[in-house]
Design a protein around this motif. Structure first.
Motif, PDB file in Angstrom:
ATOM      1  N   HIS A 180      34.835  44.195  43.762  1.00  0.00           N
ATOM      2  CA  HIS A 180      36.286  44.741  43.480  1.00  0.00           C
ATOM      3  C   HIS A 180      37.006  45.135  44.732  1.00  0.00           C
ATOM      4  O   HIS A 180      38.370  44.958  44.621  1.00  0.00           O
ATOM      5  CB  HIS A 180      36.384  45.806  42.575  1.00  0.00           C
ATOM      6  CG  HIS A 180      36.032  45.351  41.170  1.00  0.00           C
ATOM      7  ND1 HIS A 180      34.802  45.637  40.642  1.00  0.00           N
ATOM      8  CD2 HIS A 180      36.574  45.100  40.124  1.00  0.00           C
ATOM      9  CE1 HIS A 180      34.860  45.327  39.207  1.00  0.00           C
ATOM     10  NE2 HIS A 180      36.167  44.808  38.877  1.00  0.00           N
ATOM     11  N   PRO A 184      38.432  40.478  46.901  1.00  0.00           N
ATOM     12  CA  PRO A 184      39.745  40.135  47.094  1.00  0.00           C
ATOM     13  C   PRO A 184      40.449  40.100  48.599  1.00  0.00           C
ATOM     14  O   PRO A 184      41.231  39.344  49.088  1.00  0.00           O
ATOM     15  CB  PRO A 184      40.551  41.230  46.447  1.00  0.00           C
ATOM     16  CG  PRO A 184      39.652  41.668  45.326  1.00  0.00           C
ATOM     17  CD  PRO A 184      38.230  41.424  46.086  1.00  0.00           C
ATOM     18  N   GLU A 194      44.828  36.717  47.597  1.00  0.00           N
ATOM     19  CA  GLU A 194      44.138  37.664  47.202  1.00  0.00           C
ATOM     20  C   GLU A 194      44.104  37.765  45.547  1.00  0.00           C
ATOM     21  O   GLU A 194      43.093  38.003  45.054  1.00  0.00           O
ATOM     22  CB  GLU A 194      44.772  39.190  47.757  1.00  0.00           C
ATOM     23  CG  GLU A 194      44.284  40.408  47.295  1.00  0.00           C
ATOM     24  CD  GLU A 194      44.731  41.661  48.030  1.00  0.00           C
ATOM     25  OE1 GLU A 194      44.320  42.878  47.540  1.00  0.00           O
ATOM     26  OE2 GLU A 194      45.428  41.358  48.904  1.00  0.00           O
ATOM     27  N   ARG A 198      40.651  38.032  43.148  1.00  0.00           N
ATOM     28  CA  ARG A 198      40.950  38.828  42.158  1.00  0.00           C
ATOM     29  C   ARG A 198      40.351  38.735  40.740  1.00  0.00           C
ATOM     30  O   ARG A 198      39.577  39.448  40.018  1.00  0.00           O
ATOM     31  CB  ARG A 198      41.968  39.853  42.212  1.00  0.00           C
ATOM     32  CG  ARG A 198      41.909  41.030  41.193  1.00  0.00           C
ATOM     33  CD  ARG A 198      43.035  42.072  41.436  1.00  0.00           C
ATOM     34  NE  ARG A 198      43.185  42.899  42.782  1.00  0.00           N
ATOM     35  CZ  ARG A 198      43.798  42.610  43.800  1.00  0.00           C
ATOM     36  NH1 ARG A 198      44.830  41.582  43.501  1.00  0.00           N
ATOM     37  NH2 ARG A 198      43.775  42.992  44.924  1.00  0.00           N
TER      38      ARG A 198
END
Length: 243
Positions: A180, A184, A194, A198
């Protein structure tokens, strides 16, 4: 009420998900393999080797590699002499695969733009169906599984390599922080994207756990289903047979 589907942690109109996923992979296609190396420390190569060893491809048998994109699985299958059709819903991913095949001097692969939920192939056309790190991006996974069953010959085999949820105590917490927070950022650094990475992380969290996905495979008509966890289930090889 209109039907919804998960897009990462968001629920979106089901009719919109396909286009959104397509945009993600169009954005990352040129850097997809580089990012796989960065995110997994190169481990994805070992997972794919193990996956193909479980498939046990034979010379001249017909294999459909769905969501085959850049060709990683198809090239491994091809080395065993299988007749491989590489399919993906995203033309940019297929274009990367075609170019990679040319550079490797690989001939005989068939490249076909396909929607996993509505394949254009005839019934009982293939001896094996493979899909690696792709089924969680499908809008209706149950439809894709039924299509996989339809295009397989009797005695055909289904193999799926997909991220799941690790059951190793402690490791899952470490991986959550890594995926997490760091993935990204790697996406931003290496692919200037990014948001797409994600989504890829979040899509893993929304995918059914191993027992639930195995039930979905059985519900599609497959028998003798099996799950082989890797790293406690961080990744899993799912398989089944059509009889």
């Amino acid at each position: 009420m209109s039907e919804t589907a998960s897009f990462g942690y968001r629920d979106v109109e089901a009719a919109e998900k396909q286009g959104m996923v397509r945009a993600v992979f169009s954005n990352v296609a040129s850097r997809y393999d580089l990012m796989n190396d960065a995110m997994s420390g190169g481990a994805h190569r070992l997972w794919k080797d193990q996956f193909v060893n479980r498939v046990k491809p034979h010379r001249d048998e017909r294999i459909l590699d769905m969501a085959g994109g850049t060709g990683d699985i198809a090239f491994r299958l091809h080395r065993h002499g299988a007749q491989v059709t590489v399919s993906d819903i995203n033309p940019e991913m297929l274009a990367v695969g075609v170019e990679r095949a040319k550079k490797k001097g690989l001939e005989g692969l068939i490249w076909s733009e396909q929607n996993a939920e509505e394949l254009s192939f005839a019934d009982r056309a293939f001896d094996a169906y493979t899909i690696a790190f792709g089924i969680r991006n499908v809008t209706h996974v149950d439809r894709a599984l039924r299509e996989a069953h339809r295009v397989l010959k009797f005695g055909g085999r289904f193999f799926c390599l997909e991220f799941s949820t690790t059951t190793w105590p402690g490791f899952s917490d470490v991986y959550d922080v890594y995926s997490h927070r760091l993935v990204p950022r790697l996406g931003k650094l290496l692919a200037d994207d990014e948001d797409s990475y994600r989504y890829l992380v979040e899509s893993i969290r929304r995918f059914p756990p191993m027992p639930a996905f195995e039930r979905m495979i059985r519900d599609a008509g497959f028998v003798q289903t099996k799950v082989e966890p890797i790293l406690g289930g961080l990744v899993a090889i799912h398989s089944g047979w059509k009889i």
